[in-house]
Design an enzyme around this catalytic site. Sequence first.
Site, PDB file in Angstrom:
ATOM      1  N   GLY A  38      28.835  -9.939  48.294  1.00 36.96           N
ATOM      2  CA  GLY A  38      28.912  -8.751  49.167  1.00 36.96           C
ATOM      3  C   GLY A  38      30.187  -8.828  50.087  1.00 36.96           C
ATOM      4  N   PHE A  39      30.219  -7.898  50.922  1.00 35.86           N
ATOM      5  CA  PHE A  39      31.563  -8.146  51.825  1.00 35.86           C
ATOM      6  C   PHE A  39      31.794  -9.237  52.426  1.00 35.86           C
ATOM      7  CE2 PHE A  39      32.725  -6.605  56.425  1.00 35.86           C
ATOM      8  CZ  PHE A  39      33.997  -6.900  56.248  1.00 35.86           C
ATOM      9  N   LYS A  56      12.018  -8.347  52.780  1.00 34.82           N
ATOM     10  CA  LYS A  56      11.932  -9.265  51.951  1.00 34.82           C
ATOM     11  C   LYS A  56      12.944 -10.351  51.994  1.00 34.82           C
ATOM     12  CE  LYS A  56       8.634  -7.117  48.542  1.00 34.82           C
ATOM     13  NZ  LYS A  56       8.576  -6.492  47.216  1.00 34.82           N
ATOM     14  N   ASP A 116      23.462 -13.705  44.006  1.00 32.68           N
ATOM     15  CA  ASP A 116      23.543 -12.408  44.314  1.00 32.68           C
ATOM     16  C   ASP A 116      22.788 -11.671  43.438  1.00 32.68           C
ATOM     17  OD1 ASP A 116      24.514  -9.551  45.283  1.00 32.68           O
ATOM     18  OD2 ASP A 116      25.658 -10.661  46.720  1.00 32.68           O
ATOM     19  N   VAL A 121      17.049 -13.370  45.622  1.00 27.55           N
ATOM     20  CA  VAL A 121      16.715 -14.612  46.306  1.00 27.55           C
ATOM     21  C   VAL A 121      15.076 -14.229  46.869  1.00 27.55           C
ATOM     22  CG1 VAL A 121      18.748 -15.440  46.831  1.00 27.55           C
ATOM     23  CG2 VAL A 121      17.768 -13.948  48.460  1.00 27.55           C
ATOM     24  N   LYS A 157      15.499 -10.166  60.244  1.00 25.24           N
ATOM     25  CA  LYS A 157      16.294 -11.108  60.785  1.00 25.24           C
ATOM     26  C   LYS A 157      15.568 -11.984  61.997  1.00 25.24           C
ATOM     27  CE  LYS A 157      20.179 -10.343  58.441  1.00 25.24           C
ATOM     28  NZ  LYS A 157      20.883 -11.569  57.775  1.00 25.24           N
ATOM     29  N   THR A 177      23.441  -4.468  46.974  1.00 23.96           N
ATOM     30  CA  THR A 177      24.397  -3.745  47.968  1.00 23.96           C
ATOM     31  C   THR A 177      25.865  -4.476  47.834  1.00 23.96           C
ATOM     32  OG1 THR A 177      23.802  -5.057  49.843  1.00 23.96           O
ATOM     33  CG2 THR A 177      22.956  -2.989  49.452  1.00 23.96           C
ATOM     34  N   GLY A 178      26.076  -5.292  46.973  1.00 27.40           N
ATOM     35  CA  GLY A 178      27.375  -6.167  46.567  1.00 27.40           C
ATOM     36  C   GLY A 178      27.618  -5.839  45.110  1.00 27.40           C
ATOM     37  N   TYR A 230      15.249  -4.033  59.255  1.00 29.58           N
ATOM     38  CA  TYR A 230      16.345  -5.230  59.501  1.00 29.58           C
ATOM     39  C   TYR A 230      16.184  -5.787  60.692  1.00 29.58           C
ATOM     40  CZ  TYR A 230      21.108  -6.507  59.538  1.00 29.58           C
ATOM     41  OH  TYR A 230      22.526  -7.381  59.612  1.00 29.58           O
TER      42      TYR A 230
HETATM   43  P1  NAD Z   1      26.604  -6.293  51.999  1.00 33.40           P
HETATM   44  O1  NAD Z   1      25.656  -5.628  51.811  1.00 33.40           O
HETATM   45  O2  NAD Z   1      28.014  -6.249  51.710  1.00 33.40           O
HETATM   46  O3  NAD Z   1      26.376  -7.896  51.293  1.00 33.40           O
HETATM   47  C1  NAD Z   1      24.928  -8.267  51.433  1.00 33.40           C
HETATM   48  C2  NAD Z   1      24.833  -8.875  49.946  1.00 33.40           C
HETATM   49  O4  NAD Z   1      23.566  -9.520  49.717  1.00 33.40           O
HETATM   50  C3  NAD Z   1      25.159  -8.110  48.915  1.00 33.40           C
HETATM   51  O5  NAD Z   1      26.011  -8.583  47.836  1.00 33.40           O
HETATM   52  C4  NAD Z   1      23.787  -8.062  48.101  1.00 33.40           C
HETATM   53  O6  NAD Z   1      23.809  -7.544  46.696  1.00 33.40           O
HETATM   54  C5  NAD Z   1      23.189  -8.994  48.496  1.00 33.40           C
HETATM   55  N1  NAD Z   1      21.667  -9.340  48.353  1.00 33.40           N
HETATM   56  C6  NAD Z   1      20.878  -8.275  49.182  1.00 33.40           C
HETATM   57  N2  NAD Z   1      19.581  -8.905  48.827  1.00 33.40           N
HETATM   58  C7  NAD Z   1      19.871  -9.574  47.945  1.00 33.40           C
HETATM   59  C8  NAD Z   1      18.647 -10.641  47.445  1.00 33.40           C
HETATM   60  N3  NAD Z   1      17.310 -10.267  47.517  1.00 33.40           N
HETATM   61  N4  NAD Z   1      19.034 -11.333  46.555  1.00 33.40           N
HETATM   62  C9  NAD Z   1      20.288 -11.881  46.371  1.00 33.40           C
HETATM   63  N5  NAD Z   1      21.366 -10.815  46.935  1.00 33.40           N
HETATM   64  C10 NAD Z   1      20.866 -10.096  47.657  1.00 33.40           C
HETATM   65  O7  NAD Z   1      26.631  -7.130  53.809  1.00 33.40           O
HETATM   66  P2  NAD Z   1      27.631  -7.865  54.501  1.00 33.40           P
HETATM   67  O8  NAD Z   1      28.038  -6.869  55.626  1.00 33.40           O
HETATM   68  O9  NAD Z   1      28.561  -8.645  53.582  1.00 33.40           O
HETATM   69  O10 NAD Z   1      26.614  -8.779  55.227  1.00 33.40           O
HETATM   70  C11 NAD Z   1      26.448 -10.120  54.880  1.00 33.40           C
HETATM   71  C12 NAD Z   1      25.454 -10.742  55.868  1.00 33.40           C
HETATM   72  O11 NAD Z   1      25.862 -10.936  57.159  1.00 33.40           O
HETATM   73  C13 NAD Z   1      24.029  -9.934  56.086  1.00 33.40           C
HETATM   74  O12 NAD Z   1      23.004 -11.272  55.961  1.00 33.40           O
HETATM   75  C14 NAD Z   1      24.126  -9.392  57.383  1.00 33.40           C
HETATM   76  O13 NAD Z   1      22.827  -9.115  57.914  1.00 33.40           O
HETATM   77  C15 NAD Z   1      24.989 -10.102  58.057  1.00 33.40           C
HETATM   78  N6  NAD Z   1      25.716  -9.410  59.110  1.00 33.40           N
HETATM   79  C16 NAD Z   1      26.815  -8.611  58.818  1.00 33.40           C
HETATM   80  C17 NAD Z   1      27.171  -7.746  59.728  1.00 33.40           C
HETATM   81  C18 NAD Z   1      28.652  -7.053  59.197  1.00 33.40           C
HETATM   82  O14 NAD Z   1      29.227  -6.241  60.261  1.00 33.40           O
HETATM   83  N7  NAD Z   1      28.772  -6.831  58.111  1.00 33.40           N
HETATM   84  C19 NAD Z   1      27.002  -8.058  60.907  1.00 33.40           C
HETATM   85  C20 NAD Z   1      25.608  -8.936  61.342  1.00 33.40           C
HETATM   86  C21 NAD Z   1      25.281  -9.430  60.278  1.00 33.40           C
END
Ligand code: NAD
Length: 331
Positions: free
Chosen positions: A30-31, A111, A51, A77, A169, A55-56, A165
């Site tokens: 992901g990001f 989940k 992963d 996961v 969390k 969403t990645g 969400y």
């Molecule tokens: P993102 O959507 O880019 O990355 C999330 C990644 O998790 C993706 O690659 C997605 O494919 C993977 N994923 C989702 N469900 C999955 C599963 N069941 N099994 C395996 N992989 C799974 O989001 P992000 O912005 O990179 O956020 C990453 C984490 O940081 C998240 O947990 C998010 O809650 C937390 N977070 C991010 C922000 C932000 O501003 N970016 C702020 C607060 C918290």
Amino acid sequence: MGTGTVDSRAAGSGGAPREIRRAVVTGGAGFVGSHLCDRLRDSGASVVCVDNFLTGSAENVAHLASDPGFELLEHDVTEPFDVEGPVDAVFHLASPASPHDYARHPLATLKAGAHGTLHALELAGRKNACFLLASTSEVYGDPLVHPQVESYWGNVNPIGPRSQYDEAKRFAEALTATHRAHLGFDTTIVRLFNTYGPRMRPRDGRAVPTFVTQALAGREITVAGDGRQTRSLCYVDDTVAGILAAARSGHPGPVNIGNPAELSILELADRVRELCGSSAPTVFVPRPGDDPDLRRPDITRAVSELGWAPVVDLDKGLTATIDWFAARQES
Ligand code: NAD
Ligand code: UDP
């Protein structure tokens, strides 16, 4: 500390350095996760990225594909999983994160917070590894305390449009804290605030990628409501440095990781337009339900106990982000 490892020292406790020679990063494609994989590899730690690409994208870690210190495991996961060999740290980031994404994947989000966190904790337990939960400022909901301190319990609607969400969390935090208190796990909780930078999806619905792609294309910039709601934006390099500082510290958390520079969404739209050199007009669109009015982290704990603070100011971070989006638009 041996060479080629992340230096890990228990902050303020005089504890022994913790070496992270091999890490598992769930959500590593992901990001934020892909930048975390990069920084871990830079430090010499080997990385297993887990992963399911919900969403990645594998594209986010494609530059690591031929790196012998990097493995990509396609797995959901929310189903149990294991990783061969020793693991020193499990970073649990797997979860949809943008409001647009978790509205599209509500059950997968619940989940990921519940089953996904349990499976990642179980992996850490089997490997005797430390565990870091990437939690969120959303645990504070629409906050009645401003700025948000870690001792604030939040103002969350448990059945509202963001509940899948927020409550996932909050449950993930409870699961993590319980494994620490009752099972002796070595855990850290970081509450990440709005983070932005390269590798966000142009259509993930979040304000920064939406405004940047709109401004670059000269399309209307969609400001929700009157745009007076605020956020505090942290550049991804700073967020990842905060995650690593927390993992190194052995601090149980929760620790806020974010940039306290607060601005209104209307100000953000104007800043993006100006930095893009765009004349795209602003259009006001309906505000999503339960959209928090205010958000700003109190980072006193991170500064004093992790020795971490953000260093990238908004203009610098936005410029790097805009350059990245612009290069992709051209190619
Ligand atoms: P993102 O959507 O880019 O990355 C999330 C990644 O998790 C993706 O690659 C997605 O494919 C993977 N994923 C989702 N469900 C999955 C599963 N069941 N099994 C395996 N992989 C799974 O989001 P992000 O912005 O990179 O956020 C990453 C984490 O940081 C998240 O947990 C998010 O809650 C937390 N977070 C991010 C922000 C932000 O501003 N970016 C702020 C607060 C918290
Ligand atoms: N927002 C907006 N226009 C958009 C996308 C988002 O005005 O096209 C607003 C959104 O309503 C919220 C703020 O920007 O008030 C931040 O939204 P984002 O989805 O980036 O993050 P979050 O709401 O999770 O903080």
